[in-house]
Design a protein around this motif. Sequence first.
Motif, PDB file in Angstrom:
ATOM      1  N   ASN A  84       6.844  -1.564  -2.741  1.00 54.97           N
ATOM      2  CA  ASN A  84       6.262  -2.234  -3.904  1.00 54.97           C
ATOM      3  C   ASN A  84       7.300  -3.042  -4.673  1.00 54.97           C
ATOM      4  O   ASN A  84       7.020  -4.162  -5.126  1.00 54.97           O
ATOM      5  CB  ASN A  84       5.620  -1.203  -4.835  1.00 54.97           C
ATOM      6  N   MET A  85       8.495  -2.494  -4.840  1.00 57.56           N
ATOM      7  CA  MET A  85       9.526  -3.194  -5.596  1.00 57.56           C
ATOM      8  C   MET A  85      10.077  -4.387  -4.822  1.00 57.56           C
ATOM      9  O   MET A  85      10.282  -5.465  -5.389  1.00 57.56           O
ATOM     10  CB  MET A  85      10.663  -2.226  -5.941  1.00 57.56           C
ATOM     11  N   LEU A  86      10.308  -4.225  -3.528  1.00 54.31           N
ATOM     12  CA  LEU A  86      10.819  -5.346  -2.733  1.00 54.31           C
ATOM     13  C   LEU A  86       9.784  -6.458  -2.617  1.00 54.31           C
ATOM     14  O   LEU A  86      10.144  -7.631  -2.460  1.00 54.31           O
ATOM     15  CB  LEU A  86      11.227  -4.854  -1.344  1.00 54.31           C
ATOM     16  N   GLY A  87       8.498  -6.125  -2.691  1.00 54.49           N
ATOM     17  CA  GLY A  87       7.454  -7.131  -2.596  1.00 54.49           C
ATOM     18  C   GLY A  87       7.393  -8.054  -3.797  1.00 54.49           C
ATOM     19  O   GLY A  87       6.743  -9.105  -3.736  1.00 54.49           O
ATOM     20  N   LEU A  88       8.075  -7.700  -4.893  1.00 49.77           N
ATOM     21  CA  LEU A  88       8.108  -8.568  -6.069  1.00 49.77           C
ATOM     22  C   LEU A  88       9.179  -9.646  -5.967  1.00 49.77           C
ATOM     23  O   LEU A  88       9.221 -10.548  -6.802  1.00 49.77           O
ATOM     24  CB  LEU A  88       8.343  -7.732  -7.331  1.00 49.77           C
ATOM     25  N   LEU A  89      10.055  -9.551  -4.989  1.00 49.77           N
ATOM     26  CA  LEU A  89      11.077 -10.576  -4.811  1.00 49.77           C
ATOM     27  C   LEU A  89      10.456 -11.847  -4.230  1.00 49.77           C
ATOM     28  O   LEU A  89       9.454 -11.786  -3.519  1.00 49.77           O
ATOM     29  CB  LEU A  89      12.185 -10.064  -3.884  1.00 49.77           C
ATOM     30  N   PRO A  90      11.028 -13.004  -4.521  1.00 51.88           N
ATOM     31  CA  PRO A  90      10.463 -14.255  -3.971  1.00 51.88           C
ATOM     32  C   PRO A  90      10.575 -14.304  -2.452  1.00 51.88           C
ATOM     33  O   PRO A  90      11.533 -13.790  -1.860  1.00 51.88           O
ATOM     34  CB  PRO A  90      11.327 -15.342  -4.635  1.00 51.88           C
ATOM     35  N   TYR A  91       9.591 -14.923  -1.849  1.00 52.55           N
ATOM     36  CA  TYR A  91       9.546 -15.145  -0.398  1.00 52.55           C
ATOM     37  C   TYR A  91       9.604 -13.829   0.376  1.00 52.55           C
ATOM     38  O   TYR A  91      10.266 -13.720   1.413  1.00 52.55           O
ATOM     39  CB  TYR A  91      10.685 -16.073   0.046  1.00 52.55           C
ATOM     40  N   THR A  92       8.953 -12.830  -0.142  1.00 50.07           N
ATOM     41  CA  THR A  92       8.860 -11.553   0.563  1.00 50.07           C
ATOM     42  C   THR A  92       7.391 -11.220   0.792  1.00 50.07           C
ATOM     43  O   THR A  92       6.499 -11.843   0.232  1.00 50.07           O
ATOM     44  CB  THR A  92       9.514 -10.413  -0.247  1.00 50.07           C
ATOM     45  N   PHE A  93       7.162 -10.225   1.626  1.00 48.83           N
ATOM     46  CA  PHE A  93       5.806  -9.779   1.949  1.00 48.83           C
ATOM     47  C   PHE A  93       5.667  -8.321   1.549  1.00 48.83           C
ATOM     48  O   PHE A  93       6.554  -7.507   1.806  1.00 48.83           O
ATOM     49  CB  PHE A  93       5.528  -9.953   3.445  1.00 48.83           C
ATOM     50  N   THR A  94       4.552  -8.005   0.896  1.00 50.12           N
ATOM     51  CA  THR A  94       4.291  -6.641   0.440  1.00 50.12           C
ATOM     52  C   THR A  94       3.280  -5.981   1.367  1.00 50.12           C
ATOM     53  O   THR A  94       2.083  -6.290   1.300  1.00 50.12           O
ATOM     54  CB  THR A  94       3.751  -6.643  -0.997  1.00 50.12           C
ATOM     55  N   PRO A  95       3.689  -5.066   2.235  1.00 54.76           N
ATOM     56  CA  PRO A  95       2.726  -4.424   3.143  1.00 54.76           C
ATOM     57  C   PRO A  95       1.645  -3.627   2.423  1.00 54.76           C
ATOM     58  O   PRO A  95       0.537  -3.470   2.949  1.00 54.76           O
ATOM     59  CB  PRO A  95       3.613  -3.511   4.001  1.00 54.76           C
ATOM     60  N   THR A  96       1.929  -3.117   1.222  1.00 49.94           N
ATOM     61  CA  THR A  96       0.937  -2.300   0.525  1.00 49.94           C
ATOM     62  C   THR A  96      -0.178  -3.130  -0.099  1.00 49.94           C
ATOM     63  O   THR A  96      -1.074  -2.560  -0.727  1.00 49.94           O
ATOM     64  CB  THR A  96       1.625  -1.460  -0.571  1.00 49.94           C
ATOM     65  N   THR A  97      -0.146  -4.455   0.035  1.00 50.70           N
ATOM     66  CA  THR A  97      -1.304  -5.263  -0.346  1.00 50.70           C
ATOM     67  C   THR A  97      -2.346  -5.305   0.764  1.00 50.70           C
ATOM     68  O   THR A  97      -3.413  -5.893   0.568  1.00 50.70           O
ATOM     69  CB  THR A  97      -0.877  -6.702  -0.693  1.00 50.70           C
ATOM     70  N   GLN A  98      -2.044  -4.694   1.911  1.00 47.79           N
ATOM     71  CA  GLN A  98      -2.983  -4.631   3.021  1.00 47.79           C
ATOM     72  C   GLN A  98      -3.790  -3.339   2.923  1.00 47.79           C
ATOM     73  O   GLN A  98      -3.215  -2.241   2.920  1.00 47.79           O
ATOM     74  CB  GLN A  98      -2.229  -4.683   4.364  1.00 47.79           C
ATOM     75  N   LEU A  99      -5.103  -3.475   2.848  1.00 48.24           N
ATOM     76  CA  LEU A  99      -5.959  -2.296   2.728  1.00 48.24           C
ATOM     77  C   LEU A  99      -5.858  -1.414   3.965  1.00 48.24           C
ATOM     78  O   LEU A  99      -5.956  -0.192   3.865  1.00 48.24           O
ATOM     79  CB  LEU A  99      -7.413  -2.735   2.504  1.00 48.24           C
ATOM     80  N   SER A 100      -5.644  -2.011   5.125  1.00 51.97           N
ATOM     81  CA  SER A 100      -5.558  -1.224   6.357  1.00 51.97           C
ATOM     82  C   SER A 100      -4.368  -0.272   6.320  1.00 51.97           C
ATOM     83  O   SER A 100      -4.462   0.888   6.744  1.00 51.97           O
ATOM     84  CB  SER A 100      -5.441  -2.168   7.564  1.00 51.97           C
ATOM     85  N   LEU A 101      -3.232  -0.742   5.794  1.00 54.62           N
ATOM     86  CA  LEU A 101      -2.051   0.127   5.701  1.00 54.62           C
ATOM     87  C   LEU A 101      -2.281   1.248   4.698  1.00 54.62           C
ATOM     88  O   LEU A 101      -1.966   2.418   4.967  1.00 54.62           O
ATOM     89  CB  LEU A 101      -0.828  -0.697   5.299  1.00 54.62           C
ATOM     90  N   ASN A 102      -2.835   0.916   3.541  1.00 50.79           N
ATOM     91  CA  ASN A 102      -3.059   1.939   2.513  1.00 50.79           C
ATOM     92  C   ASN A 102      -4.073   2.982   2.964  1.00 50.79           C
ATOM     93  O   ASN A 102      -3.918   4.172   2.680  1.00 50.79           O
ATOM     94  CB  ASN A 102      -3.520   1.275   1.220  1.00 50.79           C
TER      95      ASN A 102
END
Length: 227
Positions: A84-102
């Motif tokens: 979640n914290m790394l996903g706030l950096l620019p040009y990064t991808f947040t895996p926890t925004t994927q419902l399938s992963l959660n």
Amino acid sequence: MALGFFDQFLSPTYLGIPLIIIAMIFPWVLYPTPSNRWMNNRLITLQGQFFNRFTQQLLLPLSQGGHKWALILMSLMVFLLSINMLGLLPYTFTPTTQLSLNMGLAVPFWLATVIIGMRNQPTASLGHLLPEGTPLLLIPVLIVIETISLFIRPIALGVRLTANLTAGHLLIQLIATAISVLLPTMTFVAILTLTILLLLTILEVAVAMIQAYVFVLLVSLYLQENV
């Protein structure tokens, strides 16, 4: 334009290889491993104190049987918090925004707590479906309602994490787009909007930490009902 806002939630690929795997493994590389020396450096000491304090707070409402889950719950907390914290950096991808992963995280943990309850104390676990002192006519209705609420728990876990992080990322992108549009013509308004963006970013940092904690806390509460 509306479609472009949701492009950030698409799983990135390179040469047909999904990069979500790298995004999930990379956070573990950032944590230093304790050495065999008697004295560790400040970073490892702070990391150990954080892990110990959080584990104590997490296991406080659990009985002795639930303490076996300390390692896996702590690992889940660190995993979600890092992503979640790394996903706030620019040009990064947040895996926890994927419902399938959660959902892939929520369903196994929820199912494990249910199986443990059915194996260790089946009477008490089934007793949660029917509160004591229920009128005879309401017994079938309450059993159906409690069963539905039981199966909705993993869906609520996954959807809550996905919705909160997705909404935050969308708001940040919308406000950043508004700043780029207003800057050439309305500089003062753009500066005010930038202030709002900075405050929203601080709020999203808090949301990223809170949502990781809430996810693990709810799993521990489900576990407490079945141990």
